[in-house]
Scaffold this active site. Structure first.
Site, PDB file in Angstrom:
ATOM      1  CB  CYS A  75      -0.817  -0.188   1.083  1.00  0.00           C
ATOM      2  SG  CYS A  75      -1.320   1.623   2.009  1.00  0.00           S
ATOM      3  N   GLY A  76       0.606   1.916  -1.241  1.00  0.00           N
ATOM      4  CA  GLY A  76       1.414   3.147  -1.052  1.00  0.00           C
ATOM      5  C   GLY A  76       1.121   4.314  -0.041  1.00  0.00           C
ATOM      6  CG  HIS A  77      -2.427   6.312   0.357  1.00  0.00           C
ATOM      7  ND1 HIS A  77      -2.225   7.667  -0.084  1.00  0.00           N
ATOM      8  CD2 HIS A  77      -3.046   5.843  -0.885  1.00  0.00           C
ATOM      9  CE1 HIS A  77      -2.792   8.023  -1.124  1.00  0.00           C
ATOM     10  NE2 HIS A  77      -3.285   7.082  -1.907  1.00  0.00           N
ATOM     11  CB  CYS A  78       0.808   1.793   4.149  1.00  0.00           C
ATOM     12  SG  CYS A  78      -0.936   1.226   4.164  1.00  0.00           S
TER      13      CYS A  78
END
Ligand SMILES: *[C@@H]1O[C@H](CO)[C@@H](O)[C@H](O)[C@H]1NC(C)=O
Ligand SMILES: *[C@@H]1O[C@H](CO)[C@@H](O)[C@H](O)[C@H]1NC(C)=O
Ligand SMILES: *[C@@H]1O[C@H](CO)[C@@H](O)[C@H](O)[C@H]1NC(C)=O
Ligand SMILES: *[C@@H]1O[C@H](CO)[C@@H](O)[C@H](O)[C@H]1NC(C)=O
Length: 527
Positions: A75-78
């Site tokens: 997950c990029g936002h993570c």
């Protein structure tokens, strides 16, 4: 406007991160939670506990305040959150705030994601007093200072209790925006509502009092929440009515009144501009490098007070990096100085009659005439390209749209797209193939329209891509296509006269505006 015009993105969040410091002092002593007591065996990474199904239980026993991030490795936002999250852990170690940060690899711990109803990454949950069944959803900012502030407002009092004039004045003087609740009865429900709101409005500093001499000093005769500000009117009062304090009403009041009368548009202010949830925006476009343009802001500001809460006054510098705003209004920098009015919900846009100078009077007249529906909105349209019908996929623009789609002899299938939309790009080959396949059917037209540059009178396009089918015939029928975006399903649909034998699963269209200028990723990623 920024690309974040999208009402759906206007989260109910109170003010965005950054701003005056919180009053998180004097935490209600939390004990038994010092870092030394981390049970052995729970591994840590960058000061963050790494939990799994068997260690979560231990961590809950050891920490009265535990913030847990459910993340996914892909997950990029993570990944974007990770450095801020560890920085927050470092800041917390130096705080009187006793809270611990932890993370759980969601995909590796399906039982935990199920237990806590995690449906997207990252999801953060805040556990208090080891209570595993009722965690609070973390709704705060995704940066270190903001995370700490959010925790502080929960672990300490979210507002300071004020006893005397000196303390009250000191609080007001120390911050740009201070909210003081004057309540006769501190045990009442209104105070609880006020303190709950203060937990989330991280940009504002809160105090409250029941002291009669303070009521008197500030000229208050009944329970009232007062916003003190170091600009514009200086103060705004929100009297509590007989029905009691309504958190939503107070929250809207504070958002509206904590905005400056005139806001300069930039990447820092745009989240607040949209969070203010004032749907009408009046924009003054100027070139800030020109004195003659800058001087116009004064008249603009003078016109603003009667419209507070109804129309947000915004200045856009055409000489700064605001091309996307100009584009949104279909304008060129050379047109400045000029005004535009937009309702961000309906996206209807208005321009003043050409030639009028920008003065307090003309601004006010323009605003009133839009609000009283005395002038017509304008719609963007590109010019019809000379080769619009030369390729298999025909190019539609605002100016030829109705003529083509409502041609009684043609069945027209249209893709409404945005140039930045990834789902649109993904389906482009299938759309081309479809147009090729039906190129020898004279009654079928496959077309596309860039809905960011062409606005239609017939309907507004709310997501990308939107696919609509306009069957031949006199009754201007419009059929929305919501099924799979592949050649086979498209063909089945056309062959069946605009119907599918059986509804296939729909893919959600993308939001009408990208999250940021460069990113088309959704704010969170689905599981
Ligand atoms: C959970 O993590 C602990 C500590 O790393 C480890 O000892 C344990 O085997 C893990 N349990 C499971 C079920 O993976
Ligand atoms: C957890 O919190 C909820 C809501 O406050 C409460 O009803 C419940 O009893 C608590 N559970 C425990 C184990 O303390
Ligand atoms: C703003 O004005 C300056 C000075 O006249 C000019 O050089 C610049 O090109 C203008 N900016 C835009 C975007 O028109
Ligand atoms: C968008 O990309 C451009 C060029 O890559 C960059 O200069 C700009 O800072 C980016 N803007 C945002 C909001 O990320």
């Amino acid at each position: 406007m920024d690309s974040q015009l999208l009402p759906a993105l206007l989260l109910l969040l109170l003010l965005a991160a950054s701003g005056p410091r919180g009053q998180g002092t004097g935490s209600r002593e939390a004990s038994g939670n010092s870092p030394e007591q981390v049970p052995e065996g729970i591994p840590e990474e960058d000061g963050i506990l790494v939990l799994n199904g068997s260690t979560l239980c231990l961590a809950l026993q050891a920490h009265r305040a535990l913030l847990v991030e459910f993340y996914a490795p892909w997950c990029g936002h993570c990944k974007a959150l990770a450095p801020e999250y560890s920085k927050a852990a470092t800041l917390l170690a130096a705080e009187t705030v006793k809270a611990m940060l932890a993370k759980v690899d969601g995909p590796a711990e399906p039982e935990l994601t199920q237990e806590f109803g995690v449906t997207e990454y990252p999801t953060l949950k805040f556990f208090r007093d080891g209570n595993r069944t009722h965690p609070e959803d973390y709704t705060g900012p995704r940066e270190a200072e903001g995370i700490v502030k959010w925790l502080r407002r929960r672990l300490g009092p979210s507002a300071s209790q004020l006893e005397d004039e000196a303390g009250t004045q000191a609080l007001i003087d120390a911050h740009d925006l201070v909210v003081i609740g004057f309540f006769r009865d501190l045990q009442g429900e209104d105070v609880a509502t006020f303190l709950a709101l203060a937990q989330d409005a991280l940009d504002l500093t809160f105090g409250f009092t029941d002291q009669p001499q303070l009521f008197q000093k500030f000229g208050i005769t009944k329970d009232t929440v007062v916003l003190f500000k170091k600009f514009d009117e200086g103060r705004a009062d929100f009297p509590v009515d007989e029905l009691g304090l309504d958190q939503g009403d107070l929250s809207r009041f504070l958002l509206t009144h904590s905005m400056h009368l005139v806001t300069e548009f930039n990447s820092h202010t745009s989240p607040k501009i949209f969070a203010a949830r004032i749907l009408n925006h009046l924009l003054l476009f100027i070139n800030q490098t020109l004195t003659s343009h800058r001087e116009l802001v004064e008249g603009f500001r003078e016109a603003a007070p009667p419209f507070r809460g109804q129309v947000l006054f915004v200045v856009v510098d055409v000489d700064a990096d605001n091309d996307h705003v100009l584009q949104y209004f279909g304008m060129k920098a050379q047109e400045a100085p000029t005004l535009r009015f937009v309702n961000i919900e309906t996206t209807t846009k208005y321009a003043p009659a050409g030639g009028a100078p920008v003065t307090k009077a003309t601004v006010s007249t323009f605003c009133h005439s839009v609000l009283n529906a005395e002038i017509k909105p304008y719609r963007l349209s590109q010019e019809v390209p000379p080769d619009w019908d030369q390729r298999p996929v025909k190019t539609l623009v605002g100016k030829n749209f109705e003529q083509v789609v409502f041609d009684e002899t043609k069945n027209v299938f249209v893709k409404f797209y945005a140039p930045w939309c990834t789902h649109c790009k993904e389906m482009a080959p299938a759309w081309e193939a479809l147009a090729e396949k039906y190129s020898d059917h004279p009654d079928i037209i496959i077309a596309e329209l860039d809905a960011t540059a062409n606005e239609l009178e017939a309907f507004a396009v709310h997501g990308f891509p939107t696919l609509k089918y306009f069957p031949a015939g006199p009754d201007k029928k419009v059929i929305e296509y919501k099924s799979a975006r592949d050649l086979e399903t498209f063909s089945k649909f056309l062959d069946n006269g605009g119907e599918l034998p059986m509804e296939d699963t729909a893919e959600e269209p993308q939001a009408p505006f990208p999250e940021t200028v460069n990113s088309t990723e959704a704010p969170k990623e689905e599981l």
